[in-house]
Design a protein around this motif. Structure first.
Motif: not given
Length: 596
Positions: A25, A28-30, A66, A172, A183-185
C-alpha cells in the motif's frame, strides 16, 4: 539525492501482522504503479515458497519517491526462525515501523524484533494494523505496546513513540482513530517527519557494511548494504575488510539502487543510500567495503547462535539417484556452503563419523525451508531428526535452549494443551482471559519439547488454536524427553508396489502414510503403529486365489484416506534411528538401518 531527504525504514512485526501488505500500500500511495495500471499483491514476497505459504522468509529492499523524499523500505521476516535476517538488516535502517495487530496485540516475535531495534537505538513508529477487524481493540493494544517498551527498558525519547492506526488491507492510515479514512498519506508523512535522515559524512572515507547478499547470473554475487560514510562510483578502487581484519583490494564494477522491488543501475551513490554492488565473488555478510587510501572497517554484525542442528547426508536408499539431479555429497556440500554466504544464522560443518554435513539453524522451519528449496532445485538427500545444541556453563553444567511459547486457544481446549506441555517439561508462566472465549497461555519449555508438537497441538484444538514461540534463554538440562509414543510400520518386502488388499488389513493396526499402487522398498516406513513397538509388515501381500475362490467373491476393499505427511511433519515425526528421504518428486520416511 540530498542526504537529508533520504529515509531508510525497516518494517518489523510478528508473523502475519500485515507487514508485506502494508509495504504494497505504501508503494501504491507513492504512485509508482500508475503507468502499469495496477499493483502486484505482496510485491516483496518474490520467492515461490513465500507466495505459497504467505510468509516472508528473506529480507528485501525496495524504494520509492514521496514528495521530495526518497524512502527505502526494508521488509523483514516475521517468523522467529528467520530472526537472523532481521538482526542484520536493521543495521541499514535509520528508523523502524513496528506493526502490531489491532486484535492480538504484541506477540512473541514482536518482543524479539523490538528488542533488536532498541539495541540499535533507532526511533520507532508504532503502526496498529487491521483496525477494520470487528474485534479490533486499538486502545488496549497501545497499552500493551507501551508496557512492552517499558519492559525492554526503552529510553525516554523512544518511549514517546508516535502512533498511527492502519488498515493495510483497505489501504488507509489515521493519526487518530476518529479521523476520516482516506489513504496512506498520514503514515508517509509520519515517516518523513518523525524518522531522521541517515547519519554520516558524505565527504568522509567510503564505508559500506554488507548486510545482505543477492546473486546475478551475469555479475555473480551482489553485496547489499547502506553507505555509512563517503561515496562511491563505478570502477572505484576499494578494499574489502574481512571478519579477521584482513584487507583485500578490489574494484566496484556495478552499482544498483532499489526502486520498487527492482534494482536500477546507477553511476554513483553517496552516504545514506542503500545499494547493491558487484566486484568480489567471495564477499560475505558482515564484512566492509571501505576506502583504499583510508580504510575504516565497521564492526561486524553479531548474530544470535543457532539452537537446532540436523545431519544432511547423501541418499543411499534403493531408490537413490532415480529422481534427483544433484545427488552426491559434493553437490550437497557446495549448495550448503553457498547458503551460508547469505544466511549468517546457518552453520555448516563436515561430519566426522560418516559422509555428510551437520547443519545448524534457528529452528525446524528455518531448516525445512532450506531443504524444500534444495528439493525444488533438483537436490536429493536424507536428513536426520533435529537435535538441540547444548552448551556448558561456567560451572560445568550442561544447558539447553528454552523457548517462550504463547498459545491462544478456546477455553475448552486449554486443559489438554496445558497437560501436553507439562508432559514435555514445560513450565507455565502466565495465563490470561482474552475476548471471545479465548485463553492465552504462556509457557517456558525446552526446545526439545516443541519438536513434533505442532501437528499434535492442531489435532488437540481441532485446528482452532494459535501457537507462536521465540527463543527465551539457555537453561538447565531437563533430563530425558520422549515426544513420540507410537512405533512405525516398516516394510519388510524389497522393491515392491503396495496393494489395496494388504493395506486394508494394515490400516486396522495404525495410521497409513501411503496409498495403493506406490513403489516401496524394504526398510521404508509406511505408517504409524497404534502401539509403541516397531511393526514389520508386507504392504504388497496379495489375496491367494484358487479355482474354488475367485477374486470377485468378496466385497470391494475400502481404504481409509492415508495421512499425507508434509516435509515439516516428517522432520517432526521421526526418531533418532529414522531418516527423511527427500527427492524432487517424493518425501519418504525410512529406518536408518535397512532390512537385509
Amino acid at each position: 539525492m540530498d542526504q537529508a531527504k533520504i529515509r531508510n525504514v525497516a518494517i518489523i512485526a510478528h508473523v502475519d501482522h500485515g507487514k508485506t501488505t502494508l509495504v504494497d500500500k505504501l508503494f501504491e500511495q507513492s504512485g509508482m504503479f500508475s503507468a502499469h495500471g495496477g499493483s502486484t499483491e505482496r510485491l516483496m514476497d518474490s520467492m515461490d515458497i513465500e507466495q505459497e505459504r504467505g510468509i516472508t522468509i528473506t529480507s528485501k529492499s525496495g524504494g520509492f519517491r514521496y514528495n521530495d523524499f526518497y524512502i527505502n523500505i526494508i521488509d523483514t521476516p516475521g517468523h522467529a526462525d528467520f530472526g537472523g535476517q532481521v538482526e542484520r538488516v536493521l543495521k541499514m535502517a535509520c528508523g523502524a515501523i513496528l506493526v502490531v495487530d489491532a486484535q492480538e496485540g504484541p506477540m512473541p516475535q514482536t518482543f524479539f524484533v523490538l528488542k533488536k531495534a532498541l539495541a540499535l537505538d533507532i526511533p520507532i513508529i508504532v503502526a496498529i494494523n487491521k483496525i477494520d477487524k470487528p474485534a479490533a481493540r486499538p486502545e488496549w493494544v497501545l497499552d500493551q505496546v507501551f508496557d512492552l517498551f517499558v519492559k525492554l527498558e526503552a529510553p525516554d525519547d523512544i518511549l514517546d513513540f508516535p502512533v498511527v492506526y492502519v488498515s493495510a488491507k483497505e489501504g488507509y492510515a489515521l493519526r487518530d482513530p476518529e479521523d476520516e479514512a482516506r489513504d496512506m498519506a498520514p503514515l508517509l508523512e509520519m515517516i518523513t517527519e518523525e524518522l531522521p535522515p541517515p547519519a554520516g559524512d558524505a565527504h568522509g572515507p567510503f564505508q559500506l557494511l554488507i548486510s545482505s547478499l543477492d546473486y546475478s547470473p551475469f555479475l555473480g554475487r551482489l553485496a547489499i548494504g547502506k553507505i555509512t560514510n563517503g561515496s562511491v562510483q563505478i570502477n572505484d578502487a576499494v578494499v574489502l575488510s574481512r571478519r579477521d581484519g584482513q584487507l583485500e583490494p578490489t574494484r566496484i564494477s556495478k552499482i544498483y539502487k532499489f526502486e520498487k522491488n527492482e534494482k536500477i543501475p546507477v553511476e554513483q551513490a553517496s552516504c545514506g543510500d542503500i545499494i547493491a554492488v558487484a566486484g568480489m565473488d567471495s564477499v560475505t555478510v558482515g564484512e566492509t567495503f571501505t576506502s583504499k587510501e583510508n580504510p575504516l572497517p565497521l564492526e561486524p554484525i553479531a548474530i544470535d547462535p543457532p539452537t537446532i542442528s540436523m545431519n544432511f547426508i547423501p541418499n543411499d536408499s534403493p531408490f537413490a539417484g532415480q529422481e534427483g539431479t544433484y545427488v552426491t555429497s559434493r553437490h550437497i556440500g557446495d549448495r550448503l556452503r553457498k547458503e551460508t554466504l547469505s544466511d549468517v544464522a546457518l552453520h555448516v560443518e563436515d561430519l566426522t563419523d560418516r559422509v555428510g554435513f551437520k547443519v545448524s539453524g534457528r529452528g525446524e522451519l528455518h531448516l525445512s525451508i532450506l531443504i524444500e528449496t534444495m528439493r525444488r532445485e533438483g537436490y536429493e538427500l536424507q536428513v536426520t531428526r533435529p537435535q538441540v545444541i547444548y552448551h556448558t556453563d561456567a560451572a560445568g553444567k550442561v544447558t539447553e535452549p528454552y523457548e517462550e511459547v504463547t498459545i491462544d486457544v478456546s477455553e475448552e481446549f486449554s486443559g489438554v494443551v496445558i497437560d501436553k506441555l507439562n508432559q514435555r517439561k514445560g513450565k507455565m508462566v502466565n495465563m490470561l482471559k482474552m475476548d471471545g472465549g479465548l485463553t492465552r497461555i504462556i509457557f517456558h519449555i525446552p526446545t526439545r519439547g516443541l519438536l513434533g508438537y505442532r501437528s499434535e497441538f492442531m489435532t488437540d484444538t481441532q485446528g482452532m488454536g494459535m501457537m507462536n514461540y521465540v527463543f527465551h534463554e539457555y537453561g538447565p538440562y531437563c533430563g530425558e524427553l520422549k515426544n513420540r509414543h507410537n512405533g512405525a510400520m516398516v516394510s519388510m518386502e524389497k522393491n515392491c508396489v503396495s496393494i489395496a488388499y494388504a493395506l486394508a488389513n494394515l490400516q486396522e493396526r495404525g495410521t497409513l502414510f501411503i496409498g495403493a499402487g506406490e513403489k516401496i522398498y524394504a526398510g521404508q516406513i509406511i505408517g504409524e503403529n497404534s502401539r509403541s513397538a516397531t511393526l514389520k509388515v508386507n504392504p504388497a501381500k496379495g489375496k491367494k486365489l484358487s479355482n474354488v475362490r475367485s477374486s470377485g467373491a468378496d466385497d470391494a476393499v475400502v481404504l481409509t484416506q492415508p495421512r499425507r505427511m508434509t516435509l515439516e511433519d516428517c522432520i517432526a515425526w521421526i526418531n533418532d534411528d529414522e531418516l527423511v528421504e527427500i527427492t524432487p518428486e517424493n518425501i519418504r520416511l525410512r529406518k536408518m538401518t535397512m532390512s537385509k
